[in-house]
Design a protein around this motif. Structure first.
Motif, PDB file in Angstrom:
ATOM      1  N   PHE A 139       1.464  10.919   2.439  1.00 39.05           N
ATOM      2  CA  PHE A 139       0.939  10.279   1.227  1.00 39.05           C
ATOM      3  C   PHE A 139       1.648   8.954   1.002  1.00 39.05           C
ATOM      4  O   PHE A 139       1.044   7.923   0.745  1.00 39.05           O
ATOM      5  N   SER A 140       2.957   8.985   1.135  1.00 36.57           N
ATOM      6  CA  SER A 140       3.734   7.802   0.813  1.00 36.57           C
ATOM      7  C   SER A 140       3.465   6.651   1.782  1.00 36.57           C
ATOM      8  O   SER A 140       3.460   5.495   1.377  1.00 36.57           O
ATOM      9  N   LEU A 141       3.231   6.965   3.053  1.00 37.62           N
ATOM     10  CA  LEU A 141       2.985   5.881   4.017  1.00 37.62           C
ATOM     11  C   LEU A 141       1.508   5.506   4.080  1.00 37.62           C
ATOM     12  O   LEU A 141       1.098   4.716   4.923  1.00 37.62           O
ATOM     13  N   SER A 142       0.703   6.049   3.188  1.00 36.12           N
ATOM     14  CA  SER A 142      -0.749   5.780   3.150  1.00 36.12           C
ATOM     15  C   SER A 142      -1.421   6.101   4.478  1.00 36.12           C
ATOM     16  O   SER A 142      -2.247   5.345   4.968  1.00 36.12           O
ATOM     17  N   SER A 148       0.841  -1.198   0.000  1.00 40.11           N
ATOM     18  CA  SER A 148       0.000   0.000   0.000  1.00 40.11           C
ATOM     19  C   SER A 148       0.878   1.252   0.000  1.00 40.11           C
ATOM     20  O   SER A 148       0.666   2.195  -0.749  1.00 40.11           O
ATOM     21  N   ALA A 149       1.879   1.233   0.868  1.00 40.51           N
ATOM     22  CA  ALA A 149       2.715   2.424   1.018  1.00 40.51           C
ATOM     23  C   ALA A 149       3.566   2.691  -0.219  1.00 40.51           C
ATOM     24  O   ALA A 149       3.691   3.824  -0.678  1.00 40.51           O
ATOM     25  N   ILE A 150       4.147   1.630  -0.755  1.00 41.94           N
ATOM     26  CA  ILE A 150       5.033   1.818  -1.909  1.00 41.94           C
ATOM     27  C   ILE A 150       4.178   1.958  -3.154  1.00 41.94           C
ATOM     28  O   ILE A 150       3.505   1.022  -3.566  1.00 41.94           O
ATOM     29  N   GLY A 151       4.182   3.145  -3.715  1.00 42.22           N
ATOM     30  CA  GLY A 151       3.310   3.376  -4.867  1.00 42.22           C
ATOM     31  C   GLY A 151       3.909   4.418  -5.783  1.00 42.22           C
ATOM     32  O   GLY A 151       5.111   4.698  -5.740  1.00 42.22           O
ATOM     33  N   LEU A 152       3.041   5.016  -6.579  1.00 37.07           N
ATOM     34  CA  LEU A 152       3.521   6.036  -7.517  1.00 37.07           C
ATOM     35  C   LEU A 152       4.229   7.158  -6.773  1.00 37.07           C
ATOM     36  O   LEU A 152       5.137   7.789  -7.290  1.00 37.07           O
ATOM     37  N   GLY A 153       3.784   7.396  -5.538  1.00 36.34           N
ATOM     38  CA  GLY A 153       4.381   8.454  -4.722  1.00 36.34           C
ATOM     39  C   GLY A 153       5.878   8.243  -4.512  1.00 36.34           C
ATOM     40  O   GLY A 153       6.653   9.196  -4.503  1.00 36.34           O
TER      41      GLY A 153
END
Ligand code: PHE
Length: 467
Positions: free
Chosen positions: A232-235, A25-30
């Motif tokens: 944002f990055s850590l959701s 979830s945390a690792i994303g486009l961000g």
């Protein structure tokens, strides 16, 4: 509420599975393009690339002082009640239910536009597979694609369809399994791209830039940017970690899991920096931010390197995996809410939610240029302004609902539910020792609220965006 949806609640099969799903979830486009872009912007003053070192240090501090604190709080809340976000607040203190609803709204809005962008990523994978023929140049190619009224919708539907397919399988055999497969692959792809990037001629300049400390780059905006990016990055601040926490067994140690998720997310952001920034320096490209950067600047970077098309394909595959595991988490919070609070099956909830989500996504896609639909946005410094629907959706979440919701969550845990209740939930009658409890309690009561209020003053007071 002994209803069927509640009785059949999902649960992570293993702690590692949960950590990978949380990291998914945390690792994303961000991480992949926002983070390197922010290092670039924070390290550049008056057009001079001075160095991103101070931003990197600030970011690490923010993740562990603020991000980790809120993540622990969210996980403890969810695991304590074993309910969705709304149910969690209703169970602990009805007066705070509004926070639950707010944490439903944010992922719902983000999901609709994240899936549109996920669709763009699929389009680029297809383009690379078909020989990387970017007709009319990178910028034209991208702009004419996203402003086309129909074509992006087709890819959006594919992306959303994939999410539905995974989510229908449930928490453990859907989300957990997906993350267990995709996260290791993602990591390997990222390392491969970083090695390619660092070994390019002239790449060392980029690495040097990342790790150069120049005091001229220190300013309040840098801190604000780091906090916004970390949330944002850590959701965080959107109930996702409450929902994910509600699937964690009482016999698992949430502090360890939160530490691992924060660590993995930050590690990936750093490696993404090492994959993107040196390549950008080596090819003299402008290190900017936003969607245009990944879709216009990066393809032009790839084409200039040996085996560039191959690495371009790998990069977009990586983006796709990152986006998919994040998107399912965005959707999951809403599914848990609808199925548990209205006592209907997961399947039905997914199909109920998909309709408004699709409409919102179509609106986001259409207002990229094919159609104009403006909405009013307000900040104290500039008053009311009409902005495009696409822009509105991003501002609403990044600048308002995420910090607001995170603020309310920290106030709730710090002052209403209470840090001692959180401690009981975390320690499980002494099974796990929360050594940093005192620091954590101080942070959730004072440091986090002060930081979040400052962010809201910046975004809603001065109209300074975080994204
Ligand atoms: N954390 C994800 C990223 O870095 C995005 C995301 C935000 C996912 C909110 C879920 C919830 O891209």
């Amino acid at each position: 509420m002994d209803k069927k949806a509640t009785k059949n609640r999902g649960q992570w099969a293993s702690n590692l599975g949960f950590i990978l799903a949380g990291a998914g979830s945390a690792i994303g486009l961000g991480n992949m393009w926002k983070f390197p872009g922010k290092v670039g912007v924070a390290g550049t003053v008056d057009g001079q690339a001075l160095g991103g070192g101070f931003f990197l240090i600030t970011y690490i501090l923010v993740v562990f002082l603020i991000g980790f604190t809120v993540m622990n709080a969210e996980l403890a809340l969810g695991r304590n009640t074993k309910k969705n976000c709304v149910g969690t607040f209703k169970a602990l203190n009805k007066k705070w239910s509004i926070v639950g609803y707010l944490s439903m709204l944010t992922p719902f809005v983000i999901m609709s536009y994240y899936s549109v962008v996920g669709g763009w990523v699929i389009k680029y994978i297809v383009t690379y597979l078909c020989g990387a023929n970017f007709v009319g140049g990178y910028e034209n190619y991208f702009i004419s694609f996203i402003t086309n009224p129909i074509s992006p919708l087709f890819y959006f539907a594919i992306f959303l369809g994939l999410c539905v397919f995974i989510l229908l399988k449930g928490v453990s055999s859907g989300i957990e399994k997906l993350s267990k497969i995709l996260m290791p692959i993602l990591f390997i792809l990222l390392i491969a791209i970083a090695i390619r990037s660092i070994t390019l001629d002239g790449a060392l300049e980029g690495l040097k830039f990342m790790f150069t400390f120049n005091t001229k780059t220190i300013n309040p905006k840098m801190l604000i940017t780091a906090i916004g990016q970390a949330f944002f990055s850590l959701s965080l601040g959107m109930g996702i970690m409450i929902t994910y926490g509600s699937y964690v067994k009482k016999t698992d140690n949430i502090i360890k899991s939160a530490t691992s998720i924060c660590f993995l997310d930050t590690l990936v952001a750093f490696i993404a920096g090492c994959a993107v920034i040196p390549a950008v320096f080596a090819t003299n490209t402008n290190l900017g931010m936003g969607g245009g950067f990944a879709f216009i600047a990066l393809p032009s970077v790839f084409v200039q390197m040996p085996a560039g098309n191959f690495f371009g394909l790998l990069f977009f595959l990586l983006l796709f995996f990152a986006a998919l595991t994040s998107a399912v988490s965005l959707f999951e919070g809403n599914i848990a809410y609808v199925s548990e609070e209205f006592n209907i099956s997961r399947r039905k909830s997914i199909f109920l939610l998909i309709i408004p989500m699709t409409l919102l996504g179509v609106g986001y896609s259409a207002t990229q240029g094919a159609f104009t639909f403006n909405l009013p946005w307000f900040d104290v410094a500039h008053g009311f302004n009409m902005i495009s629907m696409a822009n509105f959706m991003e501002k609403l979440t990044d600048n308002l609902t995420i910090p607001l919701c995170a603020l309310l969550i920290s106030l709730f845990v710090g002052w209403s539910w209470g840090t001692d209740n959180a401690l009981k939930e975390i320690e499980q009658k002494g099974t796990f020792k929360f050594k940093l409890y005192k620091c954590w309690a101080f942070s959730i009561k004072y440091i986090v609220p002060v930081c979040l209020v400052t962010i809201l003053v910046y975004t809603i007071g001065f109209g300074i965006g975080l994204s």
